[in-house]
Design a protein around this motif. Structure first.
Motif, PDB file in Angstrom:
ATOM      1  N   LYS A   1     -13.616 -68.780   6.151  1.00  0.00           N
ATOM      2  CA  LYS A   1     -12.509 -69.752   6.254  1.00  0.00           C
ATOM      3  C   LYS A   1     -13.006 -71.153   5.872  1.00  0.00           C
ATOM      4  O   LYS A   1     -12.361 -71.896   5.141  1.00  0.00           O
ATOM      5  CB  LYS A   1     -11.980 -69.802   7.700  1.00  0.00           C
ATOM      6  CG  LYS A   1     -10.943 -68.737   8.014  1.00  0.00           C
ATOM      7  CD  LYS A   1      -9.547 -69.224   7.666  1.00  0.00           C
ATOM      8  CE  LYS A   1      -8.483 -68.237   8.090  1.00  0.00           C
ATOM      9  NZ  LYS A   1      -8.572 -66.937   7.399  1.00  0.00           N
TER      10      LYS A   1
ATOM     11  N   HIS B   1     -16.057 -64.530   9.651  1.00  0.00           N
ATOM     12  CA  HIS B   1     -14.684 -65.000   9.477  1.00  0.00           C
ATOM     13  C   HIS B   1     -14.644 -66.521   9.380  1.00  0.00           C
ATOM     14  O   HIS B   1     -13.997 -67.093   8.495  1.00  0.00           O
ATOM     15  CB  HIS B   1     -13.894 -64.566  10.713  1.00  0.00           C
ATOM     16  CG  HIS B   1     -12.552 -64.032  10.373  1.00  0.00           C
ATOM     17  ND1 HIS B   1     -12.036 -62.899  10.939  1.00  0.00           N
ATOM     18  CD2 HIS B   1     -11.587 -64.481   9.533  1.00  0.00           C
ATOM     19  CE1 HIS B   1     -10.836 -62.682  10.461  1.00  0.00           C
ATOM     20  NE2 HIS B   1     -10.538 -63.604   9.604  1.00  0.00           N
TER      21      HIS B   1
ATOM     22  N   SER C   1     -11.470 -74.394  10.885  1.00  0.00           N
ATOM     23  CA  SER C   1     -11.645 -72.948  10.634  1.00  0.00           C
ATOM     24  C   SER C   1     -11.979 -72.209  11.935  1.00  0.00           C
ATOM     25  O   SER C   1     -11.527 -71.089  12.151  1.00  0.00           O
ATOM     26  CB  SER C   1     -12.721 -72.701   9.571  1.00  0.00           C
ATOM     27  OG  SER C   1     -13.910 -73.354   9.897  1.00  0.00           O
TER      28      SER C   1
END
Length: 1594
Positions: free
Chosen positions: A826, A822, A849
C-alpha cells in the motif's frame, strides 16, 4: 392292435381254435398287397402262439404240429419263425422262472425239423444253441465266429510300408515334392493321391502321415498343404489326424529324444486352422500337468533355499568356495531343461500368432511358469511387438527417433493389430499379463510399452473428451496401473541394472499422482517379490549385495560405494532402500555418507526412496519413543535428519511426505513433526534452536540478508532451489495453511490427546516440537510466499481464531507477514501515486497505509475477547502489539557492523592468499563486496522503516490504554493478553516483548505504569515458570533477561535513570484518576527508591527460584535452572542472593546425580557459570542504600503489590495507626518473633562478615544508619575516615585483600535493621492505600521519628549490655513452639511477615540473648540447631512475602537527616571511638578464652559443619540462611591475614554462629558468660571498624 389269438381259440384248440388259427395264417399269407404289414402280422401271430406255449397254455407238440402246417404257406416262414425264436430266446433268458425257459427249449426242439440248424445258429445265442445240442461248446463257437468275422470284414489287401509297395509310395512322394510354384492346386494333387491309393492299394493313414512329413520339410507352403490336408480329412475319420500327430510326438518322448521344431510348427498351424482340437492333441504331449506343477513347486523351494543360504552368516573362506561350487552346479542344472513338448507347442503357437490356443495352454500351467522359459517369453514379446506396432508408430515414437518398423505376421488368424488405446485392452494387456516379470527379456518392448503408457497419460490428462470416452479412459487407466504393477515393475527388478529403463519408466510414472505411485511401490516392495521364484532369488541377492556395500561405506569411499548403490538401485530400489534405511535407523553416523552416495540414482529411484522413507516412518511395529517414555526414539530422529538432508540435496517430490505429516496431525499424532522440522530446516535454511546466542538473536531482528549471514549456526547457503521446491510442493497440494492450522491446533491438543499416560517430559518435548515446527514453518511461508499467495491462503484473524480455533498467538504469527506485506505494498502504491519526497510526506503516507490495512484488523480482533477487555486496552493497541516485530522496533546496528567487518576480514584474507588463482580471487572478492553492499543497503532501509514505525506509534499511543477501570487492571490485561502469550512464542518474540514494554514507557504512553508492569513481571515467577515447557522456559528466561537488562541499566546510573525515567508517567507513584498524570516531581519515584525497588525484585526472583528448586518437581527444577541460566548476565547481582542460589543449586547437584542425570547436567552447568559470575556480584549495601528504620515510630514503606511497587517516600504510615492495627499481634507474636528471628539471625548479626541473602533482614539496621549519616556529612567525614583507617590498619588491610568480604560486615548488621523495618511494614493493599492518603501528614512525623531512631540506637547498645538474663528462656521457648501464624509457619530467617514493630528494648534484648546463646557450644546442641533450622527453613520457603528493603521511607529520612546532620555526626564519631575500644578489648578476651577452652572450639567447629550440612538437606531454606557456608571459608582466609588476635576473635564468632539456634544449656556456662561480656564490650569497636572500611571502599 388287438391280440391276434383270442383266448377262446386256445381254450378250444382241438375243437375250433386250431382251424381258426390256420385260417388266419392263410389269409395273412395270401394278402400280398401290403407286404410289410402282412409280414409283421404273421410275425405277431407266430410270436403269440409260441408265447402261449411258454406260458403253458398250449402244449409244444400241438404248436409244432400246427406250425408244420403253416410252414408251407410262405417261403420265408422258417426265417420268420427263427426271428420269433430269437426274440423269445432273449426274453426267456432274462426271466427268472425256469419253467418258461424249459417250455421254450422244448418248443424249439420240437420245431427243429421246421427250421434249419444254420439259421438257428445264426440267430440264437450260443448258450441256447449249446442247451439245444446244436453246438458242443459255446466258447469255441464264439472264438470261431470272431475269426470268421475278421476274415470276412477286416482282412484287406492294402500296402502300409514303402518296401511293400515302393512304386506307389515313390510316386506319392514325387507328387508332393514337386515344384509347387506353378498353377498346381491342392485339389489337383488330391485327385492324383486318390488315384495312387486306389491303383497301388496304399494305406490312406500312411499317405496322410507322408503328407505331414513332407509339410514339415516344406513349411513355407502353408497355403498349399493346409487346404490339401483339410480336403484329405473329408475322406478320413476326424480323429485320425490327431492320432497320427500324437504318434509322432510319442516317438520323441524317450529321455534322449528331442522333438523337432518343425513338428511343433505343423501341429500349431493345424491347430490354428482348427483341423485338430487342442484337447485331443494335449493328452499326447509330455510332461503331464502334474509333473509341471511339481516342478514349479520345486523351483519355489529351491529359490527359498538359495535365499536361506544367502542370508546365512558365512564364517570361513572355504564356505564361500563351497557356495561358489553350488552356484555352478545350479547353473548347469538350469542350462539343460528336459524336453517339454507342451512348451514347444506353445512357442510354435506364439510364433505363428495363434494367441487363443497359446493362452489356453498357459492357463493349464502355474502362473508365469511358461513364460519363465526364455524362448517362450521372447516369442510372446515378439507377438506383442507386432500387435502394438501401428499404435506405437503413431503415438509412441519419440521425436527425432527413426525406430525399426516391425512387419505384421503373414497369417490372417493372428491377433488384430492395435490402432488405438482401446485396442490395447483387447489383447495386448492380456499378453503382457501372461508375460509378467519376464518382459525383462526384451528391454525394447519394455520401453515401447512405457512410451505408450506415457502417450496415454497425456491424452488421459487432457480433459477434452466426452463422458463415455472418459469412462473408457478411466478403465484403460486402471488397466495401465495393473500392467505397471504386474509387469513393468517386476520386469525392471529382473533387468540387469538398466538405468535407461528406470528413467523411461519415470517418464510415465511422473504423470501419475503420488498416491498411485506409492501404491505401486508398496505392491512392488511387499508383494511382487514373493510371487515368483526368480524374484525371490533376486531379492535375496540384492540384500546380500546391499549388506556388502553398506559394511564398507565410509566418508572416504563415498564415490565408489555410491556407484555400486546406484547400479543396484536401478533394478531393485525398494529392497535396497529398505535395507539402507534400516541401517540408518540403527547407526545415525551413516546418514552423511549415505546421503552423499545417493547421487547416482535415477529419478524413479529418488521417488521410491521417498516412499520407502514414509513407509519406514509409518511402521506400526516401531515404538516412537524410547523405553523410558520420556524421549523420542532415536530411529525416528535419525530418519528425520536423513529426510531433511536427502530432500534438500536431491530433487525428490515432497508431496507424499508432507501429506503424511498432515495425516498424522489429523490423527492427533505429533511425533512426525520432527520430520517436517528437519525438512524445513535443511531445505529452507530456517533453523529453530533455543541455543541461539544473543548475537544471532540480534541478527535475526534485521533483514533477510542479515538473518542469512548472522542468524544461524551453520551458514546454510544455496537454499534457493530447495526452498522453491518445498514451496511449490506446499502450494501445489494446498498443504501450506492446513499444516499451519493443524500444528496450531495440535499444539494445544498435545497435552490432552497425547499427554494422558505419557511422561510430562515427553509431553513437553512434543509440545515444543509442535510449537517450534509451527514457528519454523510459519517463518518459511512468510519469507518464501509472495504477498498474493500469502493473502490468498491465510484467512482474516477472526476467521482463524473463531472458525479454525487457532490459538491467538499462532493466528497472529501467521497473519503478521500478511499485514507487513500489505502495508508495504500500500505504501509503495501511495508513494508512486504522489511524488513528494519530503520525509514527513513519506511518514504520512506510511501512516495512511497502516490505517488502511489495520482498520479491518482492529474490527476483527474485537470478537476475540470479551467486551470488558476493551475497557482497558484498545483493539488498536492489541492489534499493534501483535502485528509488529523486532524488525519494526529497532535496527541491530552492531549486528550489521559485525557482519560487514567479517566480510572485510574475509576480503583481506583473500588478498593475502597467495595460492588462490586470480580469477577465483576476483570472484570471491566480488561476492563479498556485493554482500557488503546488500547489508548496508538493508540497514539503511530498516532504519527508515523503524523511524516510520516509531512516528506511527507516537500518533497512536494516546488511544492505546483506556484504563476505564484502573491502571492496575490495564497492566493485568496487557500482561495477560499480550506479553505473556507472546514472550514464550519464540526467542525473538521474547526480546520483542521486553523491548515493547520499554518502548511503551519511552513513548510516555498515558495510563501505562512502567513500575507496575515491571513489578508484576518480576514479582512472582513461580507459576509462570512451573507451567512452561523446556523451550518456553528458555524463551521466558530470555524475556526476563531483557527486562532485567533494562532495569539494570536504569539502576546502574542516576544520570541514565533521571534521563530515561525521571519525569516519565510510567514512574509516577501516585495513581490519580485516569486522564490526569500530573507531572508533580514529588509523585515520581526517585533514583534511590528505584534502587530499593530493584533490590526487592531481585529478592523476589531469588525467593521464587529457591522455591522452585526445593519442590523436587522435575519441571519446576528444570525450568527454573533454564531461566536462571538465561538471566545470568543480570541476576544475581547481589552477593548474598547469589550465595543463597549457589547453595540450593549445589544441593540439587548432589541429589540428582544418580536420579535424574539431565537435571544434574543442567544444575552443574548453571553452578559453574554462577561461580564464574561471582567476582561481578556486589554487596547489598552497594546495590542500594539502606536507611535506618524509624524505631517505635514509623513503619517502613509499602513494599509489594502493584500499587506499592516502588511508591515514594510519601507513602509512609503513621506509627500510631500502624501500632493500632498491629497491637494485638504484638502481644501474641512478641516472644515468637523475637526468639525465632534471633535464633536464625544471631550468627549473621554477631559475625561481622556474615551476609544475609535477603538483604533486608533487619540485623544490620544500625550500621546502615550510620553509613547514611556518614555519606551525608561529606568531606568532614572523609577526613575522619582517614584518621580512623590508620588506627585500624591491620583489619582494613585484611578487608582489602578480599574485596568481596567488605560488605559482609555491613550486611550482617543490615539484616537486623531490615528485619525490624519489615516487621513494621504495612502488608495489605488496604494499608498501602491508607499510606498513600496519609502521606503528607506523616512527613512531619517522619522527621521526628528519625531523630528518635538515631538516639534509640545508641540506647539500644547500652541496654544490650544490661540484658543478659532472658536469653536462655527465650531460646527454649522458641524451640518448643512451632512458629506459626494462622496455622502456617512463619518464615523466620528473613521474615518480612510479622508486622509487629519491635521496641528498642526488644532489639537490645535480642542482641544480648544472641551473644549469650552464641557462646554456648555443646555437641548436643548442634543437632537441635539443625532441627530447628530445618523447621524454620521449611516454613520460610512457604512464606517469604515481602522481601524488599524499606524503599520509600529512605528518601524522607534523608531529608530529615540533613537537618539533624550535626547531631548525627557527633553521635557517629562517639560510636566509632567506642566500638574501636570495644573491639580491642574483645580481641584480647577472645584470645584468653581460646586458651582456656581449646576443646570447646573444636567441638564448636564440628557443630558448625553440622549446621551447614543440615542446611543442604533441609526441605527449603530461606534466602537469609544461604550464605553461611561461603562465609565460613572467607572468614578463615581473613583470619590468616589479620594476625592471631583477629583470628581468635573470628573463631569465636564462628562458634557463636554455629550454635545459634540451640536450646539446651551447655556444660560450659562460665565460659559462656565470660565470652558474652567480652563480646558486648568488643561489639562497638567492631562496628566502627567496619563502617570505615566499607566507606573507604565505596
Amino acid at each position: 392292435m388287438a391280440a391276434a389269438l383270442p383266448a377262446e381259440w386256445i381254450k378250444n384248440w382241438e375243437k375250433a381254435g386250431k382251424n381258426e388259427f390256420l385260417q388266419l395264417c392263410r389269409t395273412l399269407s395270401e394278402n400280398k398287397s401290403h407286404d410289410n404289414v402282412s409280414f409283421r402280422d404273421i410275425q405277431q401271430v407266430l410270436y403269440e402262439l409260441a408265447y402261449h406255449v411258454i406260458r403253458g397254455n398250449l402244449k409244444h407238440d400241438q404248436a409244432s404240429n400246427v406250425l408244420g402246417d403253416v410252414i408251407e404257406l410262405r417261403e420265408d416262414m422258417p426265417s420268420i419263425l427263427a426271428d420269433v425264436f430269437c426274440i423269445l430266446d432273449i426274453e426267456t433268458s432274462c426271466l427268472e422262472e425256469k419253467s418258461k425257459r424249459d417250455h421254450f427249449t422244448q418248443l424249439v426242439l420240437a420245431c427243429l425239423y421246421l427250421v434249419s440248424d444254420t439259421v438257428l445258429k445264426e440267430r440264437l445265442d450260443p448258450e441256447t444253441l449249446e442247451s439245444l445240442g446244436l453246438i458242443k461248446q459255446s466258447q469255441q463257437f464264439n472264438q470261431k465266429s470272431v475269426k470268421i468275422k475278421t476274415k470276412l470284414f477286416y482282412k484287406q489287401q492294402k500296402f502300409n510300408l514303402l518296401r511293400e509297395e515302393n512304386e506307389g509310395y515313390a510316386k506319392l512322394i514325387a507328387e508332393l515334392g514337386q515344384d509347387l510354384s506353378g498353377n498346381i492346386t491342392s485339389d489337383l494333387i488330391l485327385e492324383n493321391i486318390k488315384s495312387l491309393i486306389g491303383c497301388f492299394n496304399l494305406d490312406p493313414n500312411r499317405v496322410l502321415d507322408i503328407i505331414l512329413e513332407v509339410y514339415e520339410c516344406r513349411p513355407e507352403y502353408d497355403d498349399f498343404f493346409v487346404p490339401l490336408i483339410e480336403s484329405y480329412m473329408y475322406m478320413c475319420e476326424p480323429q485320425t489326424l490327431c492320432h497320427i500327430l500324437g504318434f509322432k510326438f510319442k516317438f520323441y518322448q524317450d529321455p534322449s529324444g528331442e522333438t523337432p521344431p518343425s513338428l511343433y510348427r505343423v501341429a500349431a498351424v493345424l491347430l490354428q486352422h482348427n483341423l485338430i482340437d487342442l484337447e485331443d492333441l494335449y493328452v499326447h504331449l509330455l510332461p503331464g500337468d502334474n509333473a509341471i506343477i511339481e516342478e514349479h513347486k520345486r523351483e519355489i523351494v529351491e529359490a527359498k533355499q538359495i535365499v536361506r543360504k544367502l542370508t546365512m552368516v558365512v564364517l570361513s573362506s572355504e564356505k564361500t568356495e563351497e557356495k561358489e561350487k553350488e552356484k555352478e552346479k545350479e547353473e548347469e542344472k538350469t542350462e539343460k531343461p528336459p524336453d517339454n513338448q507342451k512348451l514347444g507347442l506353445l512357442e510354435a503357437l506364439l510364433k505363428i500368432g495363434d494367441w487363443q490356443h497359446a493362452q489356453s495352454i498357459m492357463d493349464q500351467m502355474p502362473p508365469f511358469y511358461s513364460t519363465s522359459h526364455k524362448p517362450i517369453a521372447i516369442a510372446l514379446c515378439q507377438l506383442v511387438h507386432v500387435t502394438i506396432e501401428p499404435l506405437y508408430r503413431r503415438v509412441g515414437v519419440p521425436k527425432g527417433a527413426k525406430g525399426s518398423p516391425i512387419s505384421s505376421l503373414p497369417n490372417k488368424r493372428a491377433p488384430k493389430q492395435a490402432d488405438s488405446f482401446e485396442d490395447l485392452r483387447k489383447e495386448v494387456f492380456n499378453m503382457l499379463c501372461y508375460l509378467g516379470p519376464h518382459l525383462s527379456h526384451d528391454p525394447i518392448l519394455f520401453a515401447k510399452v512405457v512410451r505408450l503408457g506415457k502417450a496415454f497419460m497425456k491424452e488421459f490428462q487432457s480433459d477434452g473428451s466426452k463422458q463415455e470416452d472418459r469412462e473408457k479412459m478411466e478403465i484403460l487407466f486402471s488397466c495401465l496401473l495393473s500392467i505397471t504393477d504386474q509387469v513393468l515393475l517386476p520386469s525392471l527388478s529382473l533387468m540387469d541394472c538398466n538405468a535407461c529403463m528406470s528413467e523411461e519408466l519415470w517418464g510415465m510414472f511422473k504423470t501419475f499422482p503420488y498416491q498411485y505411485r506409492y501404491r505401486l511401490y508398496g505392491q512392488w516392495k511387499n508383494e511382487t517379490y514373493n510371487s515368483h521364484p526368480l524374484l525371490v532369488k533376486v531379492k535375496a541377492q540384492t540384500i546380500d549385495r546391499a549388506k556388502y556395500i553398506m559394511k564398507r561405506l565410509t566418508k572416504e569411499n563415498v564415490k565408489p560405494s555410491g556407484r555400486q548403490i546406484g547400479k543396484l538401485s536401478h533394478s531393485n530400489p525398494t529392497i535396497l532402500f529398505d535395507y539402507i534405511l534400516s541401517q540408518i535407523q540403527k547407526y545415525d553416523n551413516l546418514i552423511t555418507p549415505v546421503v552423499d552416495s545417493l547421487k547416482y540414482l535415477t529419478s524413479l529411484n529418488y521417488d521410491v526412496l521417498a516412499y520407502c522413507i514414509i513407509e519406514a516412518l509409518a511402521n506400526p511395529e516401531k515404538e516412537r519413543m524410547k523405553h523410558d517414555d520420556t524421549t523420542i526414539s532415536s530411529w525416528l530422529q535419525s530418519l528425520a535428519s536423513f529426510c531433511g538432508a536427502v530432500f534438500r540435496k536431491y530433487p525428490i517430490e515432497l508431496a507424499g511426505l508432507l501429506q503424511y505429516v498432515a495425516n498424522q496431525l489429523k490423527a492427533g499424532k505429533s511425533f512426525d513433526l520432527l520430520i517436517l522440522k528437519e525438512v524445513v530446516q535443511k531445505m529452507a535454511g530456517i533453523e529453530i534452536t533455543e541455543e541461539m546466542t544473543m548475537e544471532q538473536l540480534e541478527a535475526m531482528t534485521g533483514g533477510e540478508q542479515l538473518k542469512a549471514e548472522g542468524g544461524y549456526f551453520g551458514q546454510i547457503r544455496n537454499t534457493k532451489k530447495s526452498s522453491q521446491r518445498l514451496k511449490d510442493a506446499l502450494l501445489d497440494h494446498d498443504l501450506a495453511l492446513p499444516l499451519c492450522l493443524l500444528m496450531a491446533q495440535q499444539r494445544n491438543g498435545v497435552i490432552f490427546q497425547e499427554g494422558g499416560e505419557k511422561h510430562l517430559k515427553l509431553v513437553g518435548k512434543l509440545y515444543d516440537q509442535c510449537h517450534d515446527t509451527l514457528v519454523q514453518f510459519g517463518g518459511f511461508l512468510a519469507s518464501n510466499l509472495s504477498t498474493e499467495d500469502y493473502i490468498k491462503r491465510v484467512p482474516s484473524i477472526d476467521v482463524l481464531c473463531n472458525e479454525f480455533h487457532t490459538p491467538h498467538d499462532a493466528a497472529f504469527f501467521l497473519s503478521r507477514p500478511m499485514y507487513a506485506h500489505h502495508i508495504s505494498s500500500k505504501y509503495d502504491e501511495l508513494k508512486k501515486a504522489e511524488k513528494g519526497n519530503k520525509q514527513q510526506h513519506k511518514v504520512h503516507k506510511y501512516i495512511t497505509s497502516c490505517e488502511l490495512v489495520m482498520a479491518p484488523v482492529h474490527d476483527a480482533v474485537i470478537s476475540l475477547h470479551l467486551p470488558k477487555v476493551w475497557d482497558d486496552i484498545s483493539p488498536q493497541f492489541y492489534a499493534t502489539f501483535w502485528s509488529l516485530t523486532m524488525y519494526d522496533l529497532a535496527v541491530p546496528h552492531s549486528s550489521y557492523d559485525r557482519e560487514v567487518n567479517k566480510l572485510k576480514v574475509q576480503m583481506k584474507a583473500i588478498d593475502d592468499n597467495q595460492e588462490m588463482p586470480p580469477n577465483k580471487k576476483k570472484k570471491e572478492k566480488e561476492r563479498c563486496t556485493a554482500l557488503q553492499d546488500k547489508l548496508l543497503e538493508e540497514e539503511k532501509k530498516q532504519l527508515e522503516h523503524v523511524q516510520r514505525v516509531l512516528q506511527r506509534l507516537k500518533l497512536e499511543k494516546d488511544n492505546w490504554l483506556l484504563a476505564k477501570s484502573t491502571k492496575n487492571e490495564t497492566i493485568t490485561k496487557f500482561l495477560q493478553l499480550c506479553i505473556f502469550p507472546r514472550c514464550i512464542f519464540s526467542a525473538i518474540d521474547a526480546v520483542y516483548c521486553a523491548h515493547f514494554v520499554e518502548l511503551v514507557h519511552q513513548q510516555k504512553t498515558p495510563n501505562f505504569s512502567t513500575l507496575l508492569c515491571y513489578d508484576r513481571v518480576f514479582s512472582d515467577i513461580i507459576y509462570t515458570v512451573a507451567s512452561c515447557t523446556e523451550n518456553e522456559a528458555s524463551r521466558y528466561g530470555r524475556f526476563l533477561c531483557c527486562m532485567l537488562e533494562t532495569v539494570t541499566r536504569w539502576h546502574s546510573d542516576r544520570v541514565i535513570y533521571e534521563k530515561e525515567c525521571g519525569n516519565y508517567p510510567g514512574f509516577l507513584t501516585i495513581l490519580r484518576a485516569t486522564g490526569f498524570d500530573g507531572g508533580n516531581k514529588a509523585d515520581q519515584l526517585d533514583y534511590e527508591n528505584f534502587r530499593h525497588v530493584v533490590h526487592k525484585w531481585h529478592y523476589k526472583l531469588t525467593k521464587a527460584s529457591v522455591h522452585c528448586l526445593e519442590t523436587g518437581e522435575y519441571t519446576h527444577i528444570r525450568n527454573i535452572l533454564i531461566v536462571l541460566t538465561k538471566i545470568l548476565p543480570w541476576y544475581p547481582k547481589v552477593l548474598n542472593l547469589g550465595q543463597a542460589l549457589e547453595r540450593r543449586v549445589h544441593k540439587i547437584c548432589q541429589e540428582e546425580k544418580e536420579k535424574r542425570p539431565d537435571l544434574y547436567a543442567l544444575a552443574m552447568g548453571y553452578s559453574g557459570q554462577l561461580k564464574s559470575r561471582k567476582p561481578f556480584m556486589i554487596p547489598e549495601n552497594e546495590f542500594h542504600h539502606k536507611d535506618p528504620p524509624a524505631r517505635n515510630a514509623v513503619a517502613a514503606t509499602v513494599q509489594n503489590g502493584p500499587g506499592g511497587a516502588g511508591m515514594p517516600t510519601s507513602l509512609t504510615i503513621n506509627t500510631a495507626k500502624l501500632e493500632e492495627s498491629t497491637a494485638e499481634e504484638t502481644e501474641k507474636l512478641k516472644e515468637k518473633s523475637q526468639g525465632a528471628v534471633k535464633v536464625i539471625n544471631k550468627a549473621a548479626n554477631t559475625t561481622p562478615k556474615v551476609t544475609t541473602s535477603n538483604g533486608n533482614s533487619a540485623s544490620n539496621s544500625k550500621i546502615i544508619k550510620e553509613k547514611d549519616d556518614k555519606e551525608k556529612s561529606g568531606k568532614e567525614k572523609d577526613k575522619e575516615k582517614k584518621e580512623k583507617i590508620t588506627a585500624a590498619t591491620p583489619e582494613t588491610k585484611a578487608l582489602g585483600k578480599d574485596g568481596k568480604d567488605k560488605p559482609k560486615e555491613e550486611r550482617a548488621n543490615k539484616d537486623d535493621k531490615a528485619r525490624e523495618i519489615k516487621e513494621k511494614t504495612p502488608k495489605s493493599d488496604k494499608e498501602k492505600e491508607k499510606a498513600k492518603k496519609e502521606e503528607k501528614a506523616s512527613k512531619e512525623e517522619k522527621s521526628k521519628t528519625v531523630v528518635t531512631t538515631v538516639e534509640s540506637k545508641s540506647a539500644a547498645e547500652k541496654e544490650r549490655e544490661k540484658e543478659p538474663s532472658r536469653e536462655k528462656d527465650v531460646v527454649k521457648d522458641m524451640k518448643s513452639k512451632e512458629i506459626t501464624k494462622g496455622g502456617e509457619k512463619i518464615p523466620v530467617a528473613g521474615s518480612l511477615k510479622s508486622p509487629v514493630p519491635r521496641s528498642e528494648t526488644s532489639e537490645s534484648e535480642r542482641e544480648q540473648k544472641r551473644r549469650k546463646v552464641d557462646t554456648h557450644s555443646s555437641p548436643s546442641h548442634s543437632s537441635t540447631v539443625k532441627d530447628n533450622l530445618n523447621e524454620l527453613k521449611d516454613s520460610s520457603a512457604k512464606h517469604y512475602i515481602n522481601h524488599t528493603t524499606p524503599t520509600l521511607s529512605k528518601s524522607k529520612e534523608r531529608e530529615v537527616d540533613k537537618k539533624d546532620l550535626d547531631k548525627s555526626r557527633e553521635r557517629s564519631r562517639e560510636r566509632e571511638k567506642k566500638e574501636e575500644k570495644d573491639r580491642k578489648d574483645r580481641k584480647r578476651d577472645h584470645s584468653n578464652s581460646d586458651r582456656e577452652v581449646p576443646q570447646d572450639s573444636t567441638k564448636r567447629r564440628k557443630e558448625e559443619n553440622g549446621t551447614t550440612g543440615s542446611s543442604k538437606h533441609s526441605k527449603s531454606e530461606s534466602p537469609s540462611d544461604s550464605p553461611r557456608s561461603n562465609e565460613k571459608e572467607k572468614e578463615k582466609s581473613k583470619s590468616k591475614s589479620s594476625g592471631k588476635e583477629k583470628g581468635d576473635s573470628i573463631k569465636a564468632e564462628k562458634m557463636e554462629k554455629s550454635s545459634s539456634g540451640s536450646k539446651k544449656e551447655s556444660r560450659h556456662d562460665k565460659e559462656k558468660t565470660e565470652k558474652k561480656e567480652k563480646r558486648e564490650s568488643a561489639g562497638g569497636k567492631e562496628e566502627k571498624k567496619h563502617h570505615k572500611s566499607s566507606d573507604k571502599h565505596r
